[in-house]
Write a protein that holds these residues in place. Sequence first.
Motif, PDB file in Angstrom:
ATOM      1  N   LEU A 157      -9.736   6.990  11.179  1.00  0.00           N
ATOM      2  CA  LEU A 157      -9.535   6.044  10.079  1.00  0.00           C
ATOM      3  C   LEU A 157      -8.553   4.939  10.470  1.00  0.00           C
ATOM      4  N   LEU A 158      -7.488   5.287  11.184  1.00  0.00           N
ATOM      5  CA  LEU A 158      -6.525   4.283  11.626  1.00  0.00           C
ATOM      6  C   LEU A 158      -7.142   3.303  12.621  1.00  0.00           C
ATOM      7  N   VAL A 159      -7.923   3.820  13.571  1.00  0.00           N
ATOM      8  CA  VAL A 159      -8.557   2.941  14.562  1.00  0.00           C
ATOM      9  C   VAL A 159      -9.598   2.040  13.902  1.00  0.00           C
ATOM     10  N   VAL A 160     -10.405   2.594  13.012  1.00  0.00           N
ATOM     11  CA  VAL A 160     -11.411   1.786  12.318  1.00  0.00           C
ATOM     12  C   VAL A 160     -10.733   0.757  11.415  1.00  0.00           C
ATOM     13  N   ALA A 161      -9.616   1.125  10.785  1.00  0.00           N
ATOM     14  CA  ALA A 161      -8.864   0.161   9.974  1.00  0.00           C
ATOM     15  C   ALA A 161      -8.343  -0.978  10.847  1.00  0.00           C
ATOM     16  N   LEU A 216      -5.342  -2.546  -4.996  1.00  0.00           N
ATOM     17  CA  LEU A 216      -4.585  -1.637  -5.872  1.00  0.00           C
ATOM     18  C   LEU A 216      -3.395  -1.024  -5.150  1.00  0.00           C
ATOM     19  N   ILE A 217      -3.603  -0.585  -3.914  1.00  0.00           N
ATOM     20  CA  ILE A 217      -2.495   0.000  -3.152  1.00  0.00           C
ATOM     21  C   ILE A 217      -1.450  -1.066  -2.839  1.00  0.00           C
ATOM     22  N   SER A 218      -1.893  -2.269  -2.504  1.00  0.00           N
ATOM     23  CA  SER A 218      -0.958  -3.351  -2.191  1.00  0.00           C
ATOM     24  C   SER A 218      -0.108  -3.723  -3.398  1.00  0.00           C
ATOM     25  N   VAL A 219      -0.664  -3.617  -4.585  1.00  0.00           N
ATOM     26  CA  VAL A 219       0.111  -3.882  -5.790  1.00  0.00           C
ATOM     27  C   VAL A 219       1.187  -2.806  -5.964  1.00  0.00           C
ATOM     28  N   ALA A 220       0.854  -1.565  -5.638  1.00  0.00           N
ATOM     29  CA  ALA A 220       1.796  -0.461  -5.799  1.00  0.00           C
ATOM     30  C   ALA A 220       2.868  -0.447  -4.713  1.00  0.00           C
ATOM     31  N   ARG A 226       0.397  -2.325   6.427  1.00  0.00           N
ATOM     32  CA  ARG A 226      -0.935  -2.860   6.119  1.00  0.00           C
ATOM     33  C   ARG A 226      -2.029  -2.012   6.756  1.00  0.00           C
ATOM     34  N   LEU A 227      -1.788  -1.541   7.983  1.00  0.00           N
ATOM     35  CA  LEU A 227      -2.765  -0.702   8.677  1.00  0.00           C
ATOM     36  C   LEU A 227      -2.975   0.612   7.931  1.00  0.00           C
ATOM     37  N   VAL A 228      -1.903   1.236   7.501  1.00  0.00           N
ATOM     38  CA  VAL A 228      -2.013   2.506   6.765  1.00  0.00           C
ATOM     39  C   VAL A 228      -2.700   2.280   5.419  1.00  0.00           C
ATOM     40  N   ILE A 229      -2.372   1.176   4.741  1.00  0.00           N
ATOM     41  CA  ILE A 229      -3.026   0.864   3.467  1.00  0.00           C
ATOM     42  C   ILE A 229      -4.524   0.698   3.673  1.00  0.00           C
ATOM     43  N   THR A 230      -4.916  -0.015   4.721  1.00  0.00           N
ATOM     44  CA  THR A 230      -6.337  -0.208   5.009  1.00  0.00           C
ATOM     45  C   THR A 230      -7.009   1.114   5.356  1.00  0.00           C
ATOM     46  N   ALA A 231      -6.323   1.970   6.113  1.00  0.00           N
ATOM     47  CA  ALA A 231      -6.887   3.274   6.468  1.00  0.00           C
ATOM     48  C   ALA A 231      -7.077   4.147   5.226  1.00  0.00           C
ATOM     49  N   ILE A 232      -6.122   4.111   4.319  1.00  0.00           N
ATOM     50  CA  ILE A 232      -6.255   4.882   3.070  1.00  0.00           C
ATOM     51  C   ILE A 232      -7.423   4.337   2.246  1.00  0.00           C
ATOM     52  N   ALA A 233      -7.527   3.012   2.166  1.00  0.00           N
ATOM     53  CA  ALA A 233      -8.642   2.408   1.427  1.00  0.00           C
ATOM     54  C   ALA A 233      -9.975   2.780   2.066  1.00  0.00           C
ATOM     55  N   LEU A 234     -10.013   2.831   3.380  1.00  0.00           N
ATOM     56  CA  LEU A 234     -11.229   3.236   4.083  1.00  0.00           C
ATOM     57  C   LEU A 234     -11.566   4.693   3.775  1.00  0.00           C
ATOM     58  N   TRP A 235     -10.556   5.543   3.734  1.00  0.00           N
ATOM     59  CA  TRP A 235     -10.779   6.961   3.406  1.00  0.00           C
ATOM     60  C   TRP A 235     -11.331   7.103   1.986  1.00  0.00           C
ATOM     61  N   ASP A 284     -19.372   7.067   6.147  1.00  0.00           N
ATOM     62  CA  ASP A 284     -18.896   8.401   6.513  1.00  0.00           C
ATOM     63  C   ASP A 284     -17.987   8.374   7.734  1.00  0.00           C
ATOM     64  N   VAL A 285     -17.005   9.260   7.718  1.00  0.00           N
ATOM     65  CA  VAL A 285     -16.180   9.564   8.881  1.00  0.00           C
ATOM     66  C   VAL A 285     -16.306  11.057   9.110  1.00  0.00           C
TER      67      VAL A 285
END
Length: 127
Positions: A38-42, A115-119, A6-15, A25-26
């Motif tokens: 991105l991981l810490v902010v997620a 979308l990522i969670s569905v995949a 879930r953390l990685v999915i959120t970080a990817i969505a944040l990116w 912006d990051v």
Amino acid sequence: MGFLIRLVITAIALWVTTLIVPGVDVTGRNGANTALTLLVVALIFGVVNAVLKPVIKVVGCVFYLLTLGLFALVVNALLFMLTDWLARALDLPFRVDGFWAAFWGAIVMAVVTWLISVAVPDRWERR
């Protein structure tokens, strides 16, 4: 393991949100620094949503009903701005420039995360 996924999915969505939404912006020094940011902010975003969102839903349920749920968009934007404030307090290179960037950023985050969670199926769905 589910928490890390879930953390990685959120970080990817944040990116993806930083790529799509102007004003979110990051600015890491390099790729590894950006990924860690991105991981810490997620993680911050997840904690903010897990702790505050249920309280806000209970307290503001009348507003949710009166606006037919549209108040949720404002709440999500404000939680995104709180995530920005906490990231700045921790001196992370993550910035959200105002309410409208937070508003659209929260919408993009929600859609991309979904979308990522569905995949990526949950481990319980494999049974």
